[in-house]
Design a protein around this motif. Structure first.
Motif: not given
Length: 179
Positions: A2, A18-19, A26-28, A131, A146, A150
């Motif tokens: 994260r 972002v994770e 990837l997930t915002m 994302l 973001l 990334i």
């Protein structure tokens, strides 16, 4: 992993969390800006940036903070404000024991778009795609934050391997001299 990306600025400090891991979707987790009024006293603006970043750190608990490395621009007053906001971001992370990584704008652009000369629209479009967002984050400072996160997720594994290799080489070289 994260990562909280910070696009430093005094008027608008972009923040994005972002994770994920390299090679996977990837997930915002969050995106926004910390704003300060341009006519406020500098010390109060820096305090507002600090308080805003602390709220983001409290809410998202990142493992790393990626900050855009400040580079010289033609407008010295602009670069000074950016550098001061950058220092606040690093201080907030250090206070919590969170590692900080600095990435240049061209590193971030190259990681996200494939070219270090991409414009803001290209970066925003790629962040949106990567994302799986419905629209590019606004303002551009948020999208840039973001992109920083990334970039760090994608570059960190290679950077860690390189650092371990250098440390191992240094240890062997030192051992050879003392034997």
């Amino acid at each position: 992993m994260r990562v909280m990306g910070v696009d430093p600025g005094l008027t608008r400090c972009g923040v994005g969390v972002v994770e994920g891991v390299a090679g996977r979707p990837l997930t915002m987790l969050g995106v926004g800006v910390v704003r300060t009024p341009a006519d406020a006293d500098l010390s109060l603006r820096l305090l507002a940036v600090e308080q805003g970043l602390e709220q983001w750190l409290d809410e998202h608990r990142p493992e790393f903070v990626a900050v855009e490395r400040v580079f010289s621009q033609h407008n010295v007053s602009t670069v000074m404000g950016t550098a001061q906001a950058s220092a606040v971001a690093m201080l907030c992370a250090a206070r919590r024991g969170i590692p900080v990584a600095l990435h240049t704008p061209s590193e971030v652009k190259a990681a996200v778009t494939g070219t270090g000369r991409a414009d803001k629209a290209q970066v925003g479009a790629m962040v949106t795609r990567l994302l799986r967002l419905s629209a590019p984050p606004k303002p551009a400072d948020a999208a840039d934050a973001l992109a920083l996160a990334i970039c760090h997720i994608w570059r960190a594994p290679a950077q860690n391997r390189l650092q371990r290799a250098v440390a191992l080489h240094t240890a062997h070289a030192t051992k050879g001299r003392t034997a």
